[in-house]
Enzyme design. Structure first.
Site, PDB file in Angstrom:
ATOM      1  N   ARG A 189     -81.450  40.609  15.672  1.00  0.00           N
ATOM      2  CA  ARG A 189     -80.071  40.125  15.592  1.00  0.00           C
ATOM      3  C   ARG A 189     -79.963  38.711  16.169  1.00  0.00           C
ATOM      4  NH1 ARG A 189     -77.039  45.098  18.215  1.00  0.00           N
ATOM      5  NH2 ARG A 189     -79.040  45.160  19.304  1.00  0.00           N
ATOM      6  N   GLU A 195     -71.661  46.077  31.830  1.00  0.00           N
ATOM      7  CA  GLU A 195     -73.115  46.214  31.816  1.00  0.00           C
ATOM      8  C   GLU A 195     -73.734  44.825  31.722  1.00  0.00           C
ATOM      9  OE1 GLU A 195     -75.126  49.370  31.418  1.00  0.00           O
ATOM     10  OE2 GLU A 195     -76.010  47.628  32.376  1.00  0.00           O
ATOM     11  N   CYS A 208     -76.045  39.765  22.236  1.00  0.00           N
ATOM     12  CA  CYS A 208     -74.938  39.493  23.169  1.00  0.00           C
ATOM     13  C   CYS A 208     -74.421  38.069  23.160  1.00  0.00           C
ATOM     14  CB  CYS A 208     -75.370  39.828  24.593  1.00  0.00           C
ATOM     15  SG  CYS A 208     -75.644  41.566  24.811  1.00  0.00           S
ATOM     16  N   LYS A 266     -86.649  37.699  20.841  1.00  0.00           N
ATOM     17  CA  LYS A 266     -87.463  37.370  22.011  1.00  0.00           C
ATOM     18  C   LYS A 266     -88.666  38.302  21.989  1.00  0.00           C
ATOM     19  CE  LYS A 266     -85.164  40.288  25.492  1.00  0.00           C
ATOM     20  NZ  LYS A 266     -84.469  40.323  26.776  1.00  0.00           N
ATOM     21  N   TYR A 295     -86.023  27.335  30.147  1.00  0.00           N
ATOM     22  CA  TYR A 295     -87.113  27.494  29.179  1.00  0.00           C
ATOM     23  C   TYR A 295     -86.594  27.025  27.825  1.00  0.00           C
ATOM     24  CZ  TYR A 295     -90.409  29.902  26.102  1.00  0.00           C
ATOM     25  OH  TYR A 295     -91.318  30.189  25.121  1.00  0.00           O
ATOM     26  N   THR A 305     -69.313  45.746  26.357  1.00  0.00           N
ATOM     27  CA  THR A 305     -68.487  44.542  26.425  1.00  0.00           C
ATOM     28  C   THR A 305     -67.306  44.641  25.473  1.00  0.00           C
ATOM     29  OG1 THR A 305     -70.493  43.340  26.907  1.00  0.00           O
ATOM     30  CG2 THR A 305     -68.575  42.024  26.322  1.00  0.00           C
ATOM     31  N   LYS A 346     -72.408  36.742  20.048  1.00  0.00           N
ATOM     32  CA  LYS A 346     -71.219  37.574  19.849  1.00  0.00           C
ATOM     33  C   LYS A 346     -70.196  37.342  20.964  1.00  0.00           C
ATOM     34  CE  LYS A 346     -70.613  42.161  20.916  1.00  0.00           C
ATOM     35  NZ  LYS A 346     -70.827  43.573  20.986  1.00  0.00           N
TER      36      LYS A 346
HETATM   37  C1  UDX Z   1     -78.629  38.811  27.536  1.00  0.00           C
HETATM   38  C2  UDX Z   1     -78.280  38.596  29.023  1.00  0.00           C
HETATM   39  O1  UDX Z   1     -79.437  38.126  29.720  1.00  0.00           O
HETATM   40  C3  UDX Z   1     -77.774  39.888  29.647  1.00  0.00           C
HETATM   41  O2  UDX Z   1     -77.381  39.643  30.982  1.00  0.00           O
HETATM   42  C4  UDX Z   1     -76.587  40.369  28.842  1.00  0.00           C
HETATM   43  O3  UDX Z   1     -76.075  41.558  29.378  1.00  0.00           O
HETATM   44  C5  UDX Z   1     -76.980  40.570  27.381  1.00  0.00           C
HETATM   45  O4  UDX Z   1     -77.513  39.337  26.857  1.00  0.00           O
HETATM   46  P1  UDX Z   1     -80.702  39.751  26.145  1.00  0.00           P
HETATM   47  O5  UDX Z   1     -79.908  39.492  24.917  1.00  0.00           O
HETATM   48  O6  UDX Z   1     -81.444  41.020  26.258  1.00  0.00           O
HETATM   49  O7  UDX Z   1     -79.739  39.698  27.446  1.00  0.00           O
HETATM   50  O8  UDX Z   1     -81.750  38.569  26.245  1.00  0.00           O
HETATM   51  P2  UDX Z   1     -82.229  37.433  27.258  1.00  0.00           P
HETATM   52  O9  UDX Z   1     -83.506  37.839  27.854  1.00  0.00           O
HETATM   53  O10 UDX Z   1     -81.157  36.961  28.155  1.00  0.00           O
HETATM   54  O11 UDX Z   1     -82.560  36.276  26.195  1.00  0.00           O
HETATM   55  C6  UDX Z   1     -81.612  35.853  25.222  1.00  0.00           C
HETATM   56  C7  UDX Z   1     -82.190  34.752  24.352  1.00  0.00           C
HETATM   57  O12 UDX Z   1     -82.305  33.537  25.084  1.00  0.00           O
HETATM   58  C8  UDX Z   1     -83.588  35.052  23.808  1.00  0.00           C
HETATM   59  O13 UDX Z   1     -83.675  34.576  22.479  1.00  0.00           O
HETATM   60  C9  UDX Z   1     -84.473  34.276  24.756  1.00  0.00           C
HETATM   61  O14 UDX Z   1     -85.714  33.989  24.193  1.00  0.00           O
HETATM   62  C10 UDX Z   1     -83.622  33.028  24.983  1.00  0.00           C
HETATM   63  N1  UDX Z   1     -83.887  32.287  26.234  1.00  0.00           N
HETATM   64  C11 UDX Z   1     -83.757  32.883  27.451  1.00  0.00           C
HETATM   65  C12 UDX Z   1     -84.225  30.933  26.153  1.00  0.00           C
HETATM   66  O15 UDX Z   1     -84.321  30.372  25.055  1.00  0.00           O
HETATM   67  N2  UDX Z   1     -84.451  30.234  27.306  1.00  0.00           N
HETATM   68  C13 UDX Z   1     -84.325  30.809  28.541  1.00  0.00           C
HETATM   69  O16 UDX Z   1     -84.554  30.114  29.548  1.00  0.00           O
HETATM   70  C14 UDX Z   1     -83.973  32.180  28.610  1.00  0.00           C
END
Ligand code: UDX
Length: 482
Positions: free
Chosen positions: A341, A158, A273, A334, A264, A130, A276
């Protein structure tokens, strides 16, 4: 095709590995020699020390030295490669803008190599990680400055979520290609030939700037969903009696126009991501002189959400953290990762320490080493000495006055019985992930329960109360946050 992937972190390594599965000849390049040596060994443990993604080490091992090559020197391969994917880390600056130092170093190095190419074969330079909108144009100008000829620039963002990189690359929702000429589009079609005209996968060809914008708009929209649910849906259920959070979600998201993803409710979204990217987009729009009210609200709600339950514990449950011992379950942003981070746990710990807690008893199945080393190092802040690390959830809970559940690790689901048998009320459970479906038994046994997306439930205790003696306990919902 002969492909070079520059940068072998969370974006570059899975991308290189999956491309090699399709029979392309892929050269994965990095300036970090120890990292390249680890990948080159083909040993899962070594690879996972750098990028821990399910199935990735197997794909690397299977294709190693046949379709996938690791190198710290691309002088030779630069001569006749068709494509360079740029997967270089672009960390945030303090003002939200993007630190382009590593990126600029890498493309200047590449420009020097490409300027020396003897064959007049077309080469396409593709931004994969990104980068701010307009970076493809910056790439083009750096190549021109160095006298590189017969090249095209492109953006191919990506979209992978952590923990799903290999599967996500094999079966993406969409492939977005931003390029300037039909010739470059054609070269990229050859890279992704199995996805062009696919029945399920959207293959979109557009301008480089549009492709760059798609990435930012996607990520900020996803965070908007989360902030909407945390900032509206959850708030209602936390303030008004008899609103069932799970039913609220089902009722709303049954509408095909409304996403279930993001519903959720949690103690805020973390990871490398979302925070940032939204800060960067705010910066880019500000720079263009445009208002950013919605984005700032979304970001603010998400950041506040990470401390919100602690504030509710103080103002709503009247819990006094001073000199208390708090168990903290979950440190990573998660489940299924050790990545911390922007994790909610960082703000939870800061908030607890600033409120004078005596000790924090932490447990996380994967992230404790990461926490000790990189985030809560007592050499950086002596208050981190108050954090102790334990081998299991039950060990962390033992001897505590309150519990905070920060990450949605499956093993934290349904811990009510464990809490009952380990600590005695008065005891406050703060559930940042709604992990205790069996909370009613807990409340009936005299424990106070404070979930995100739900009322504070007081376990009523009287003098004859014995822990576990459910007959003496009553559930008493307490009203809104004052
Ligand atoms: C995210 C995007 O999903 C992805 O498309 C992008 O390219 C990079 O950022 P990621 O950071 O791996 O991916 O995590 P993701 O599974 O999306 O969860 C991000 C955060 O949101 C986590 O802390 C997760 O627990 C939280 N989350 C996610 C919620 O609190 N509620 C939800 O319904 C979904």
């Amino acid at each position: 095709m002969k492909i070079v992937v520059i940068g072998t972190g969370y974006v570059g390594l899975p991308h290189a590995a999956v491309l090699s599965e399709y029979g392309h000849q892929v050269y994965a390049y990095d300036i970090d020699e120890t990292r390249i040596a680890a990948y080159q060994s083909g040993i899962a443990e070594n690879i996972e020390r750098y990028v821990n993604e399910p199935g990735l080490a197997e794909v690397v091992a299977e294709n190693l030295n046949r379709y996938l090559f690791f190198t710290t020197d691309i002088t030779e391969v630069a001569e006749d490669s068709d494509i360079f994917f740029l997967c270089i880390n672009t960390p945030p600056n303090l003002d939200g803008s993007t630190d382009m130092t590593y990126y600029l170093d890498a493309i200047r190095h590449l420009a020097k190599l490409l300027a020396r190419r003897k064959k007049n074969q077309r080469v396409v330079l593709v931004n994969k990680s990104t980068v701010p909108i307009g970076t493809a144009r910056l790439l083009e100008s750096v190549m021109n400055e160095h006298g590189v000829e017969n090249f095209g620039v492109a953006s191919n963002p990506e979209f992978l979520a952590q923990g799903n990189a290999v599967e996500g690359s094999r079966r993406p929702d969409r492939i977005v290609i931003g390029a300037d000429t039909a010739e470059d589009m054609q070269i990229l079609r050859r890279v992704y030939s199995q996805f062009v005209n696919h029945v399920r996968i959207r293959y979109l060809e557009t301008t480089p700037e549009t492709a760059e914008a798609i990435k930012y708009v996607s990520n900020t929209l996803l965070l908007t969903y989360i902030s909407f649910w945390n900032g509206v849906g959850a708030r209602l259920a936390e303030a008004m009696p008899n609103i069932r959070m799970e039913d609220l979600k089902i009722g709303v998201t049954a509408d095909a126009r409304i996403s279930t993803w993001g519903s959720y409710v949690s103690n805020g979204a973390g990871g490398s991501c979302f925070g940032k990217d939204i800060q960067s987009l705010i910066y880019q729009l500000n720079h263009a002189g445009r208002p950013t009210d919605l984005l700032r609200a979304v970001y603010g709600i998400n950041e506040y959400q990470k401390r919100y339950l602690i504030d509710r514990a103080v103002h709503e449950a009247h819990f006094k953290f001073n000199q208390k011992t708090v168990a903290l379950l979950g440190l990573s942003f998660k489940k299924r990762t050790n990545d911390m981070r922007d994790s909610a746990a960082l703000q939870v710990v800061e908030s607890l320490l600033s409120r004078g807690v005596h000790a924090i008893r932490a447990y996380d199945p994967l992230a404790m080493d990461e926490a000790r080393r990189n985030w809560f190092n007592p050499e950086k802040n002596y208050l981190f000495e108050r954090i102790t690390y334990h081998d299991s959830a039950v060990e962390a809970i033992r001897g505590s006055d309150a519990l905070y559940i920060s990450t949605d690790w499956e093993e934290f689901r349904g811990l009510a019985r464990t809490i009952e048998t380990t600590v005695r009320p008065p005891y406050l459970v703060m559930d940042g992930r709604r992990m205790l479906p069996d909370y009613e038994a807990l409340v009936a046994a005299g424990y106070d329960y404070l979930p995100v997306g739900g009322l504070l439930l007081r376990g009523k205790r009287d003098e004859s109360f014995e822990p576990g003696d459910n007959g003496h306990a009553m559930v008493e919902p307490v009203g809104a946050l004052q």
